[in-house]
Scaffold this motif. Sequence first.
Motif, PDB file in Angstrom:
ATOM      1  N   ASN A 127       0.731 -10.632  13.437  1.00 52.70           N
ATOM      2  CA  ASN A 127       0.829 -10.768  15.183  1.00 52.70           C
ATOM      3  C   ASN A 127       0.987  -9.464  15.860  1.00 52.70           C
ATOM      4  OD1 ASN A 127      -0.370 -13.612  15.244  1.00 52.70           O
ATOM      5  ND2 ASN A 127       1.928 -14.235  14.668  1.00 52.70           N
ATOM      6  N   HIS A 128       0.424  -9.196  17.149  1.00 48.52           N
ATOM      7  CA  HIS A 128       0.975  -7.853  17.805  1.00 48.52           C
ATOM      8  C   HIS A 128       0.913  -6.823  17.030  1.00 48.52           C
ATOM      9  CE1 HIS A 128       2.263 -11.144  20.484  1.00 48.52           C
ATOM     10  NE2 HIS A 128       3.233 -11.596  19.537  1.00 48.52           N
ATOM     11  N   ASN A 129      -0.382  -6.706  16.297  1.00 50.87           N
ATOM     12  CA  ASN A 129      -0.204  -5.571  15.421  1.00 50.87           C
ATOM     13  C   ASN A 129      -1.814  -5.287  15.344  1.00 50.87           C
ATOM     14  OD1 ASN A 129       0.447  -3.730  13.436  1.00 50.87           O
ATOM     15  ND2 ASN A 129       0.604  -5.045  11.631  1.00 50.87           N
ATOM     16  N   GLN A 130      -2.210  -3.995  14.757  1.00 53.40           N
ATOM     17  CA  GLN A 130      -3.454  -3.429  14.624  1.00 53.40           C
ATOM     18  C   GLN A 130      -3.204  -2.761  13.147  1.00 53.40           C
ATOM     19  OE1 GLN A 130      -4.295  -0.164  17.382  1.00 53.40           O
ATOM     20  NE2 GLN A 130      -4.704  -1.582  19.056  1.00 53.40           N
ATOM     21  N   LEU A 131      -4.091  -3.495  12.516  1.00 59.12           N
ATOM     22  CA  LEU A 131      -4.304  -2.988  10.881  1.00 59.12           C
ATOM     23  C   LEU A 131      -5.466  -2.015  10.721  1.00 59.12           C
ATOM     24  CD1 LEU A 131      -3.886  -6.634   9.398  1.00 59.12           C
ATOM     25  CD2 LEU A 131      -2.336  -4.713   9.506  1.00 59.12           C
ATOM     26  N   TYR A 132      -4.992  -0.933  10.046  1.00 57.96           N
ATOM     27  CA  TYR A 132      -5.854   0.084   9.584  1.00 57.96           C
ATOM     28  C   TYR A 132      -6.199   0.236   8.246  1.00 57.96           C
ATOM     29  CZ  TYR A 132      -3.817   1.318  14.240  1.00 57.96           C
ATOM     30  OH  TYR A 132      -3.324   1.445  15.538  1.00 57.96           O
ATOM     31  N   CYS A 133      -5.530  -0.537   7.309  1.00 56.13           N
ATOM     32  CA  CYS A 133      -5.995  -0.188   5.867  1.00 56.13           C
ATOM     33  C   CYS A 133      -5.285  -1.164   4.958  1.00 56.13           C
ATOM     34  CB  CYS A 133      -4.968   1.286   5.347  1.00 56.13           C
ATOM     35  SG  CYS A 133      -3.253   0.927   5.822  1.00 56.13           S
ATOM     36  N   ALA A 134      -5.800  -1.569   4.014  1.00 54.10           N
ATOM     37  CA  ALA A 134      -5.532  -2.558   2.814  1.00 54.10           C
ATOM     38  C   ALA A 134      -5.903  -2.112   1.469  1.00 54.10           C
ATOM     39  CB  ALA A 134      -6.308  -3.719   3.217  1.00 54.10           C
ATOM     40  N   ASP A 135      -5.389  -2.875   0.436  1.00 50.53           N
ATOM     41  CA  ASP A 135      -5.842  -2.458  -1.059  1.00 50.53           C
ATOM     42  C   ASP A 135      -5.664  -3.619  -1.770  1.00 50.53           C
ATOM     43  OD1 ASP A 135      -7.092  -0.852  -2.801  1.00 50.53           O
ATOM     44  OD2 ASP A 135      -5.173   0.196  -3.479  1.00 50.53           O
ATOM     45  N   PHE A 136      -6.253  -3.626  -2.937  1.00 46.46           N
ATOM     46  CA  PHE A 136      -5.973  -4.858  -4.066  1.00 46.46           C
ATOM     47  C   PHE A 136      -5.098  -4.349  -5.017  1.00 46.46           C
ATOM     48  CE2 PHE A 136      -9.280  -7.763  -2.274  1.00 46.46           C
ATOM     49  CZ  PHE A 136      -8.682  -8.857  -2.421  1.00 46.46           C
ATOM     50  N   SER A 137      -4.063  -4.949  -5.583  1.00 46.83           N
ATOM     51  CA  SER A 137      -3.629  -4.405  -6.835  1.00 46.83           C
ATOM     52  C   SER A 137      -4.646  -4.579  -7.890  1.00 46.83           C
ATOM     53  CB  SER A 137      -2.325  -5.461  -7.228  1.00 46.83           C
ATOM     54  OG  SER A 137      -2.877  -6.927  -7.554  1.00 46.83           O
ATOM     55  N   PRO A 138      -4.441  -3.881  -8.918  1.00 48.51           N
ATOM     56  CA  PRO A 138      -5.353  -3.436  -9.999  1.00 48.51           C
ATOM     57  C   PRO A 138      -5.859  -5.095 -10.408  1.00 48.51           C
ATOM     58  CG  PRO A 138      -3.794  -1.973 -10.333  1.00 48.51           C
ATOM     59  CD  PRO A 138      -3.279  -2.802  -9.283  1.00 48.51           C
ATOM     60  N   ASP A 139      -5.140  -5.963 -10.821  1.00 44.01           N
ATOM     61  CA  ASP A 139      -5.320  -7.427 -11.231  1.00 44.01           C
ATOM     62  C   ASP A 139      -5.932  -8.238 -10.228  1.00 44.01           C
ATOM     63  OD1 ASP A 139      -3.020  -7.840  -9.981  1.00 44.01           O
ATOM     64  OD2 ASP A 139      -1.925  -8.248 -11.774  1.00 44.01           O
ATOM     65  N   GLY A 140      -5.891  -7.785  -9.048  1.00 46.52           N
ATOM     66  CA  GLY A 140      -6.448  -8.811  -8.082  1.00 46.52           C
ATOM     67  C   GLY A 140      -5.196  -9.956  -7.566  1.00 46.52           C
ATOM     68  N   ARG A 141      -4.039  -9.800  -8.050  1.00 44.69           N
ATOM     69  CA  ARG A 141      -3.002 -10.801  -7.586  1.00 44.69           C
ATOM     70  C   ARG A 141      -2.610 -10.568  -6.190  1.00 44.69           C
ATOM     71  NH1 ARG A 141       1.400 -10.609 -11.867  1.00 44.69           N
ATOM     72  NH2 ARG A 141       1.959 -12.533 -10.659  1.00 44.69           N
ATOM     73  N   PHE A 142      -2.455  -9.558  -5.871  1.00 45.79           N
ATOM     74  CA  PHE A 142      -1.871  -9.251  -4.748  1.00 45.79           C
ATOM     75  C   PHE A 142      -2.859  -8.225  -3.755  1.00 45.79           C
ATOM     76  CE2 PHE A 142       1.469  -9.732  -7.755  1.00 45.79           C
ATOM     77  CZ  PHE A 142       2.259 -10.665  -7.213  1.00 45.79           C
ATOM     78  N   PHE A 143      -2.618  -8.329  -2.465  1.00 46.56           N
ATOM     79  CA  PHE A 143      -3.161  -7.192  -1.643  1.00 46.56           C
ATOM     80  C   PHE A 143      -2.221  -6.971  -0.618  1.00 46.56           C
ATOM     81  CE2 PHE A 143      -4.023 -11.494   0.498  1.00 46.56           C
ATOM     82  CZ  PHE A 143      -3.868 -11.035   1.799  1.00 46.56           C
ATOM     83  N   ALA A 144      -2.438  -5.435   0.012  1.00 42.23           N
ATOM     84  CA  ALA A 144      -1.593  -4.991   0.946  1.00 42.23           C
ATOM     85  C   ALA A 144      -2.068  -4.543   2.173  1.00 42.23           C
ATOM     86  CB  ALA A 144      -0.815  -3.665  -0.023  1.00 42.23           C
ATOM     87  N   THR A 145      -1.452  -4.565   3.173  1.00 44.81           N
ATOM     88  CA  THR A 145      -2.010  -4.241   4.504  1.00 44.81           C
ATOM     89  C   THR A 145      -1.127  -3.313   5.134  1.00 44.81           C
ATOM     90  OG1 THR A 145      -1.238  -6.064   5.781  1.00 44.81           O
ATOM     91  CG2 THR A 145      -3.422  -6.327   4.575  1.00 44.81           C
ATOM     92  N   ALA A 146      -1.529  -2.645   6.134  1.00 43.37           N
ATOM     93  CA  ALA A 146      -0.494  -1.807   6.917  1.00 43.37           C
ATOM     94  C   ALA A 146      -1.331  -1.240   8.114  1.00 43.37           C
ATOM     95  CB  ALA A 146       0.099  -0.625   6.114  1.00 43.37           C
ATOM     96  N   GLY A 147      -0.490  -1.027   9.189  1.00 42.79           N
ATOM     97  CA  GLY A 147      -1.051  -0.544  10.405  1.00 42.79           C
ATOM     98  C   GLY A 147      -0.117  -0.044  11.241  1.00 42.79           C
ATOM     99  N   ARG A 148      -0.020  -0.328  12.584  1.00 46.79           N
ATOM    100  CA  ARG A 148       0.431   0.077  13.716  1.00 46.79           C
ATOM    101  C   ARG A 148       1.963  -0.216  13.852  1.00 46.79           C
ATOM    102  NH1 ARG A 148      -0.817  -1.932  19.722  1.00 46.79           N
ATOM    103  NH2 ARG A 148       0.043  -3.659  18.766  1.00 46.79           N
ATOM    104  N   ASP A 149       2.522  -1.399  13.349  1.00 44.66           N
ATOM    105  CA  ASP A 149       3.726  -1.872  13.329  1.00 44.66           C
ATOM    106  C   ASP A 149       4.673  -1.270  12.040  1.00 44.66           C
ATOM    107  OD1 ASP A 149       3.034  -3.441  10.865  1.00 44.66           O
ATOM    108  OD2 ASP A 149       3.925  -5.239  11.746  1.00 44.66           O
ATOM    109  N   LEU A 150       4.138  -0.212  11.436  1.00 41.40           N
ATOM    110  CA  LEU A 150       4.934   0.600  10.435  1.00 41.40           C
ATOM    111  C   LEU A 150       5.223  -0.196   9.428  1.00 41.40           C
ATOM    112  CD1 LEU A 150       7.184   2.592  12.828  1.00 41.40           C
ATOM    113  CD2 LEU A 150       4.814   2.780  12.427  1.00 41.40           C
TER     114      LEU A 150
END
Length: 351
Positions: A127-150
């Motif tokens: 919420n109230h964010n802009q997302l610019y990037c993402a990636d999966f962990s090598p085994d696919g168990r997790f994913f990460a996102t990041a963007g404007r809210d640091l």
Amino acid sequence: MEKLNNFTVLQPNNVNRKMYDKGIIGDGTSAVQSVRFDPQDKYLAVGCEDGSIKIFNVSNSKLVYTLNQRRNDGSGEEEKRPSTCIRWRPTGASARTKNVLISVHADGSVQHWHTTSGKSLHKLYSNHNQLYCADFSPDGRFFATAGRDLIVRVYDETTKAVVTEFQPGGAGSPGHSNRIFSVKYNIQEPNILISGGWDNTIQIWDMREGCAVRAIFGPHVCGDSLDVRDNVILAGSWRDKEQLQIFYQGSGELINTIDWDGGVGIKRSAEPCQVYAAQYSKHDVGEMILAGGSKSNEARAFDTMNYNKPFAAIMDMPGPVFSVDFSHNGALAALGCADGYIRLLTISKTV
């Protein structure tokens, strides 16, 4: 020199690798923000500025599926929500459904897609964010996102719940102090992920510690321009000089600044390239690097087994390169460009 329509491939003599144009795909209707080959190199997924995600068949370059993220807000105009980053879920993931990718968007949404059926499997919002990037962990168990809210958020792929939030820094504390444009897992150390952005730092995060364990100062990351192989970090910077560098993950020490021109007979551009995207090749533990960007509107391929010398320059494009990707078998490369087209290239190794 090889020329096709509006791009040129230049190569020096006496190099161990060759790159040739395979053609231009796409319809030119919306700038390409992200390109990614699927784990089997059968499909190429393309995230666009208008929010759509287009899936092309790699063998014949034909559009086979369109996943449309646009919505109507009631005004009669479709709201643009750029697809800023896409990632295929690794094949080793425990989930039974295959051909799944995630997309993140400028409105803070994260979408899971089953590409071959066109179905939306799950949607969540930062919420109230802009997302610019993402990636999966090598085994696919997790994913990460990041963007404007640091904040770098790590999600459980099964439950879609946040399991870790890596918080912004300040007053000398570890963490980011400006927008984050790249996040990448270390495929050899699944507890480690790195991120970079406008604050001129790369943060190295450890899932076990729940915080940044190291910061590397210098790279100005403005796109999907971080990668890591054998605990060596590749960083592309959006600036005129020192735009491609490699660092030790363990110490943060600078190993080398890669010479963009390389002094091996490739034509020097009239303008420097400000790098938006950079990546190691996948199949050979990073024997190649591909990077591209704006100002000179070009991309270059480098041979890490030959002192990081460039073996090809892709030039004369009408706009910036926003995204690059190697196929998993190392035989193809894709450039996602601001003019709404994708440049495909084949790669061969000479004996």
